[in-house]
Motif scaffolding. Structure first.
Motif, short mmCIF file in Angstrom:
data_model
loop_
_atom_site.label_atom_id
_atom_site.label_comp_id
_atom_site.label_asym_id
_atom_site.label_seq_id
_atom_site.Cartn_x
_atom_site.Cartn_y
_atom_site.Cartn_z
N LYS A 59 -4.87 56.39 55.69
CA LYS A 59 -6.02 55.80 57.45
C LYS A 59 -4.83 57.00 58.58
O LYS A 59 -4.88 57.54 59.50
CB LYS A 59 -4.70 55.15 57.49
N ASP A 60 -3.89 57.67 57.59
CA ASP A 60 -3.15 58.47 58.23
C ASP A 60 -4.03 59.63 58.86
O ASP A 60 -3.53 60.55 59.53
CB ASP A 60 -1.72 59.04 58.39
N LEU A 61 -4.84 60.17 57.81
CA LEU A 61 -6.12 61.10 57.77
C LEU A 61 -7.45 61.31 58.13
O LEU A 61 -8.36 61.62 57.54
CB LEU A 61 -6.16 61.37 55.88
N GLU A 62 -7.79 59.53 58.81
CA GLU A 62 -8.86 59.09 59.30
C GLU A 62 -9.66 60.07 59.84
O GLU A 62 -10.56 60.28 60.00
CB GLU A 62 -9.01 57.54 60.00
N SER A 63 -8.50 61.16 60.91
CA SER A 63 -9.15 62.09 62.16
C SER A 63 -9.80 62.97 61.17
O SER A 63 -9.85 63.55 62.26
CB SER A 63 -7.71 62.69 62.70
N VAL A 64 -9.40 63.27 59.95
CA VAL A 64 -9.69 64.67 59.26
C VAL A 64 -10.96 64.32 58.62
O VAL A 64 -10.70 63.06 57.72
CB VAL A 64 -8.99 65.15 58.22
N LYS A 65 -12.30 64.47 58.64
CA LYS A 65 -13.22 63.74 58.41
C LYS A 65 -13.43 63.84 57.25
O LYS A 65 -15.13 63.69 57.14
CB LYS A 65 -14.19 64.03 59.53
N SER A 66 -13.12 64.91 56.69
CA SER A 66 -13.36 65.49 55.41
C SER A 66 -12.69 64.65 54.05
O SER A 66 -13.41 65.75 52.91
CB SER A 66 -12.85 66.94 55.26
N VAL A 67 -12.00 63.46 54.61
CA VAL A 67 -11.61 63.40 52.98
C VAL A 67 -12.53 61.65 52.58
O VAL A 67 -13.05 61.09 53.52
CB VAL A 67 -10.09 61.88 53.25
N TYR A 68 -13.10 61.48 51.17
CA TYR A 68 -13.80 60.26 51.26
C TYR A 68 -13.21 59.67 49.91
O TYR A 68 -12.76 59.88 49.29
CB TYR A 68 -15.04 60.70 50.64
N ALA A 69 -12.85 58.43 50.29
CA ALA A 69 -11.67 57.34 49.20
C ALA A 69 -12.28 56.88 47.98
O ALA A 69 -13.11 55.74 48.90
CB ALA A 69 -11.17 56.55 49.75
N ILE A 70 -12.77 56.49 47.13
CA ILE A 70 -13.07 55.90 46.24
C ILE A 70 -12.01 54.65 45.54
O ILE A 70 -10.66 55.66 44.23
CB ILE A 70 -13.63 56.48 44.99
N PHE A 71 -11.99 53.24 45.52
CA PHE A 71 -11.08 53.26 45.00
C PHE A 71 -12.49 52.12 43.03
O PHE A 71 -12.65 51.51 43.40
CB PHE A 71 -10.52 51.68 45.56
N VAL A 72 -11.54 52.20 41.98
CA VAL A 72 -11.88 51.68 41.41
C VAL A 72 -10.86 50.99 40.47
O VAL A 72 -9.92 51.26 39.89
CB VAL A 72 -11.77 53.00 39.82
N VAL A 73 -11.15 49.27 40.88
CA VAL A 73 -9.90 48.24 40.29
C VAL A 73 -10.95 47.56 39.37
O VAL A 73 -11.70 46.99 39.27
CB VAL A 73 -9.32 48.37 41.50
#
Length: 81
Positions: A59-73
């Protein structure tokens, strides 16, 4: 982090049979953006795994639009305990 772009993806092979492919091919197959840094979490959603801290950091990195998160759970099989 709103989940609005969340989707469920089933891979046609088991974790033991992951094919060896290059990163560009994997991104294309999984429809992942080429211009993003991928953060991957694989595991259970236990409190002790630090998932809450990871989500806070993302969430702190939301302003940095170069991050893409994937959760495999997966849900734990409590009958095995």
């Amino acid at each position: 982090m709103t989940g609005k772009n969340a989707r469920r993806l089933y891979l046609p092979f088991s974790a033991d049979e992951v094919p060896s492919i290059i990163k560009a091919e994997a991104r294309k197959y999984l429809e992942l953006p080429d211009d993003k840094f991928i953060v991957l979490y694989v595991g259970y959603l236990y409190e002790t795994k630090g998932v809450r801290e990871l989500i806070t950091a993302l969430k702190d990195l939301e302003s940095v639009k170069s991050v893409y998160a994937i959760f495999v759970v997966d849900e734990p099989d409590w009958s095995q305990r």
